[in-house]
Design an enzyme around this catalytic site. Structure first.
Site, PDB file in Angstrom:
ATOM      1  N   TYR A 168      -4.683  -3.923  38.751  1.00  0.00           N
ATOM      2  CA  TYR A 168      -4.856  -2.854  39.386  1.00  0.00           C
ATOM      3  C   TYR A 168      -5.938  -2.934  41.063  1.00  0.00           C
ATOM      4  CZ  TYR A 168      -6.766   1.031  41.094  1.00  0.00           C
ATOM      5  OH  TYR A 168      -6.426   2.573  41.747  1.00  0.00           O
ATOM      6  N   ARG A 212     -20.003   1.282  40.943  1.00  0.00           N
ATOM      7  CA  ARG A 212     -20.761   2.790  41.188  1.00  0.00           C
ATOM      8  C   ARG A 212     -20.131   3.453  40.676  1.00  0.00           C
ATOM      9  NH1 ARG A 212     -20.582   2.247  47.554  1.00  0.00           N
ATOM     10  NH2 ARG A 212     -18.330   3.360  46.757  1.00  0.00           N
ATOM     11  N   ARG A 225     -10.428  10.095  36.472  1.00  0.00           N
ATOM     12  CA  ARG A 225      -9.715   9.005  37.479  1.00  0.00           C
ATOM     13  C   ARG A 225      -9.793   8.259  36.491  1.00  0.00           C
ATOM     14  NH1 ARG A 225      -9.196   7.291  42.620  1.00  0.00           N
ATOM     15  NH2 ARG A 225      -7.505   7.145  42.708  1.00  0.00           N
ATOM     16  N   PHE A 285     -17.556  -9.059  60.121  1.00  0.00           N
ATOM     17  CA  PHE A 285     -17.089  -8.764  59.139  1.00  0.00           C
ATOM     18  C   PHE A 285     -16.445  -8.676  57.579  1.00  0.00           C
ATOM     19  CE2 PHE A 285     -12.397  -7.904  57.868  1.00  0.00           C
ATOM     20  CZ  PHE A 285     -12.387  -6.501  58.216  1.00  0.00           C
TER      21      PHE A 285
HETATM   22  C1  D61 Z   1     -13.160  -9.396  53.878  1.00  0.00           C
HETATM   23  C2  D61 Z   1     -13.626  -8.452  54.782  1.00  0.00           C
HETATM   24  C3  D61 Z   1     -13.164  -7.294  53.939  1.00  0.00           C
HETATM   25  C4  D61 Z   1     -12.219  -7.191  53.080  1.00  0.00           C
HETATM   26  C5  D61 Z   1     -12.117  -8.346  52.906  1.00  0.00           C
HETATM   27  C6  D61 Z   1     -12.115  -9.409  53.156  1.00  0.00           C
HETATM   28  C7  D61 Z   1     -11.144  -7.873  51.305  1.00  0.00           C
HETATM   29  C8  D61 Z   1     -10.330  -6.512  50.949  1.00  0.00           C
HETATM   30  C9  D61 Z   1     -11.265  -5.657  51.664  1.00  0.00           C
HETATM   31  C10 D61 Z   1     -11.646  -5.861  52.290  1.00  0.00           C
HETATM   32  C11 D61 Z   1     -11.025  -4.481  50.982  1.00  0.00           C
HETATM   33  C12 D61 Z   1     -11.698  -3.932  49.853  1.00  0.00           C
HETATM   34  C13 D61 Z   1     -11.821  -2.669  49.472  1.00  0.00           C
HETATM   35  C14 D61 Z   1     -13.021  -2.017  48.242  1.00  0.00           C
HETATM   36  C15 D61 Z   1     -13.163  -0.241  48.456  1.00  0.00           C
HETATM   37  N1  D61 Z   1     -12.042  -0.200  48.149  1.00  0.00           N
HETATM   38  C16 D61 Z   1     -11.333   1.059  48.608  1.00  0.00           C
HETATM   39  O1  D61 Z   1     -11.198   1.436  49.576  1.00  0.00           O
HETATM   40  C17 D61 Z   1     -10.286   2.125  47.351  1.00  0.00           C
HETATM   41  O2  D61 Z   1      -9.125   1.621  48.125  1.00  0.00           O
HETATM   42  C18 D61 Z   1      -8.379   0.071  48.175  1.00  0.00           C
HETATM   43  C19 D61 Z   1      -7.386   1.125  48.628  1.00  0.00           C
HETATM   44  C20 D61 Z   1      -6.716   1.498  50.329  1.00  0.00           C
HETATM   45  C21 D61 Z   1      -7.517   0.105  50.633  1.00  0.00           C
HETATM   46  C22 D61 Z   1      -7.484   0.003  52.268  1.00  0.00           C
HETATM   47  C23 D61 Z   1      -9.380  -0.749  52.802  1.00  0.00           C
HETATM   48  C24 D61 Z   1     -10.223  -1.275  52.547  1.00  0.00           C
HETATM   49  C25 D61 Z   1     -10.937  -2.291  53.385  1.00  0.00           C
HETATM   50  C26 D61 Z   1     -10.614  -2.676  54.363  1.00  0.00           C
HETATM   51  C27 D61 Z   1      -9.568  -1.928  54.597  1.00  0.00           C
HETATM   52  C28 D61 Z   1      -8.082  -1.658  53.543  1.00  0.00           C
HETATM   53  C29 D61 Z   1      -8.954  -2.990  55.902  1.00  0.00           C
HETATM   54  C30 D61 Z   1      -9.090  -3.775  56.656  1.00  0.00           C
HETATM   55  C31 D61 Z   1     -10.308  -3.679  56.437  1.00  0.00           C
HETATM   56  C32 D61 Z   1     -10.853  -3.564  55.111  1.00  0.00           C
HETATM   57  C33 D61 Z   1     -10.635   3.087  46.970  1.00  0.00           C
HETATM   58  O3  D61 Z   1     -11.169   3.969  47.937  1.00  0.00           O
HETATM   59  C34 D61 Z   1     -12.333   5.665  47.770  1.00  0.00           C
HETATM   60  C35 D61 Z   1     -13.441   5.282  47.924  1.00  0.00           C
HETATM   61  O4  D61 Z   1     -14.181   3.909  47.745  1.00  0.00           O
HETATM   62  O5  D61 Z   1     -14.024   5.811  48.004  1.00  0.00           O
HETATM   63  C36 D61 Z   1     -10.180   3.539  45.631  1.00  0.00           C
HETATM   64  O6  D61 Z   1      -9.496   4.501  46.054  1.00  0.00           O
HETATM   65  O7  D61 Z   1     -10.232   2.381  44.924  1.00  0.00           O
HETATM   66 MG    MG Z   2      -7.330   4.254  45.190  1.00  0.00          MG
END
Ligand code: D61
Ligand code: MG
Length: 424
Positions: A168, A212, A225, A285
């Protein structure tokens, strides 16, 4: 800005906080004039508390691609997260989302507040997406397709095993890591990182969020959830929601510590990934969110508050991390400090104490062997010790306590203030 109380407790947070405030204000002023790009950057600042700032400091064309990548996936996630949409409606939208980004007419109303605006005005995101270079477009489409399919799979499936949990997290965050590595490569600034290391970058961030956000996710209306894997929580309670009841406090904290130990597994890969980066802006970044994550895990470990309310790093500490994360030496320093902080919280009575300590010891070793630790400004000792040894060790202990607990007794904070007054 943070409360006066917090600033008095941590006077040396003030400078990075002011600096951060100015950087945010500056970023918000630089909104592009074209309406679609203007919308995208305005939205980015509104929907992402933490990522907007690190995205903003990338160079132009990569910044545009990462901004659109973020908004497309945030929109996809808004569909996934909206618990009021039935599975029959949701699944086909998730699966077809990668095609909708090419269609300026497409839109689907869901989400609330700023997320609703993002969904209602999604045509601006499509318009901007279509202006990106084809290398960027293909990477974004591919990841959106795979993430949508993965999310759809988990709409009708619970996270049972630790393997499910990793799967997931791969869909919702590991794939972001893979996509970002492709975008960095397409910009000509970085070598292409391996999928496995890129995946770990996302897993470490996502698992930290899932840990968290336990209470927020379990209390979600109309339907809770659940992302904590049954294979882990079933060792401690009969139902995941039982962790939030006071009578289960001991078990809850043990389960939490088990989850933190699981997340720590990804740290070595993350350090490897970051140490291969060459571009300073891309490095920052990537590194800032990682340092925030290990800091958050240090705060959450053995902390019953995770089951009572929101546990977040104080704003001043966040500002400090942003200010101080510039090189690999800074990353080793931060991982070293936060791992030591974590290690000091491990109690021998915890069923996973040995495993947790082994993981932490492995991380500490990597940091020590980097040979860069003595250059750092510590997150634990906030100043170089001089000759007043007693005060220094008091301050050491206080800073340590203050960094770990967000609301310590006021006597301690007063002492800390006095020390800082003497010091300056
Ligand atoms: C380097 C820098 C940033 C990085 C990386 C490597 C590798 C992965 C990520 C960022 C993604 C990390 C996601 C962690 C936060 N989680 C969420 O936001 C959850 O949603 C996941 C699906 C959508 C992801 C969108 C995303 C997030 C960060 C990004 C990106 C896209 C694109 C570019 C840069 C960063 C979480 O959201 C709700 C919440 O946490 O409040 C969920 O629904 O579980
Ligand atoms: Mg989500």
């Amino acid at each position: 800005m943070g409360s006066l109380r917090a600033i008095l407790k941590h006077p040396d947070d003030l400078y990075p906080m002011v600096k951060l405030k100015l950087a945010v204000r500056n970023a918000e002023k630089q909104i592009p004039p074209e309406p679609h790009w203007g919308f995208c950057y305005t939205m980015l600042h509104k929907v992402s508390r933490s990522f907007a700032l690190v995205i903003q400091q990338l160079d132009t064309d990569l910044r545009d691609a990462v901004c659109i990548f973020y908004l497309v996936l945030r929109a996809l996630d808004t569909v996934e997260d909206d618990t009021s949409i039935s599975a029959e409606v949701k699944v086909p939208i998730l699966k077809a989302f990668h095609r909708h980004i090419y269609d300026r007419e497409w839109h689907f109303a869901c989400g609330t507040k700023d997320y609703k605006v993002l969904m209602d005005e999604f045509h601006h995101v499509s318009t901007a997406f279509l202006e990106l270079g084809s290398g960027y477009q293909e990477a974004i489409e591919d990841i959106t397709m795979r993430m949508g399919a993965g999310m759809a799979k988990f709409i009708c499936k619970e996270v049972e095993t630790v393997d499910d949990y990793d799967e997931y997290c791969h869909y919702v965050a590991g794939l972001v890591g893979l996509g970002l590595s492709k975008l960095f490569h397409a910009s000509g600034k970085e070598d292409l990182a391996s999928d496995s290391l890129s995946n770990s970058m996302g897993l470490f961030l996502q698992k930290t969020n899932i840990i968290r956000d336990y209470l927020e996710d379990i209390n979600e209306i109309p339907k809770s959830r659940m992302f904590w894997p049954r294979q882990i929580w079933s060792k401690y309670v009969n139902k995941l929601e039982d962790l939030k009841y006071e009578e289960n406090s001991v078990k809850a904290v043990q389960c939490l510590n088990d989850m933190v130990t699981n997340a720590l597994m990804h740290v070595e890969d993350c350090i490897k990934y970051m140490s291969a980066l060459g571009d300073p802006a891309i490095f920052r970044f990537c590194a800032i969110p990682q340092v925030m994550a290990i800091g958050t895990l240090a705060l959450c470990y053995n902390n019953i508050q995770v089951f009572r309310g929101v546990v977040k790093m104080r704003r001043g500490l966040t500002a400090k991390v942003i200010d101080r994360t510039k090189s690999m030496a800074d990353v080793y320093g931060a991982f070293y400090d936060f791992s030591r902080m974590l290690k000091s919280k491990v109690e021998d009575s915890d069923p996973n104490a040995r495993k947790t300590k082994d993981r932490l010891e492995a991380i500490l070793k990597i940091c020590r062997e980097s040979g860069t630790l003595n250059q750092r400004k510590s997150y634990i000792i906030q100043s170089k010790p001089q000759n007043h040894a007693t005060l220094v060790s008091t301050h050491h202990t206080l800073s340590y306590i203050l960094a770990v607990f967000s609301s310590p007794p006021s006597v301690l904070s007063l002492l800390n203030m006095c020390f800082n007054a003497i010091k300056s």
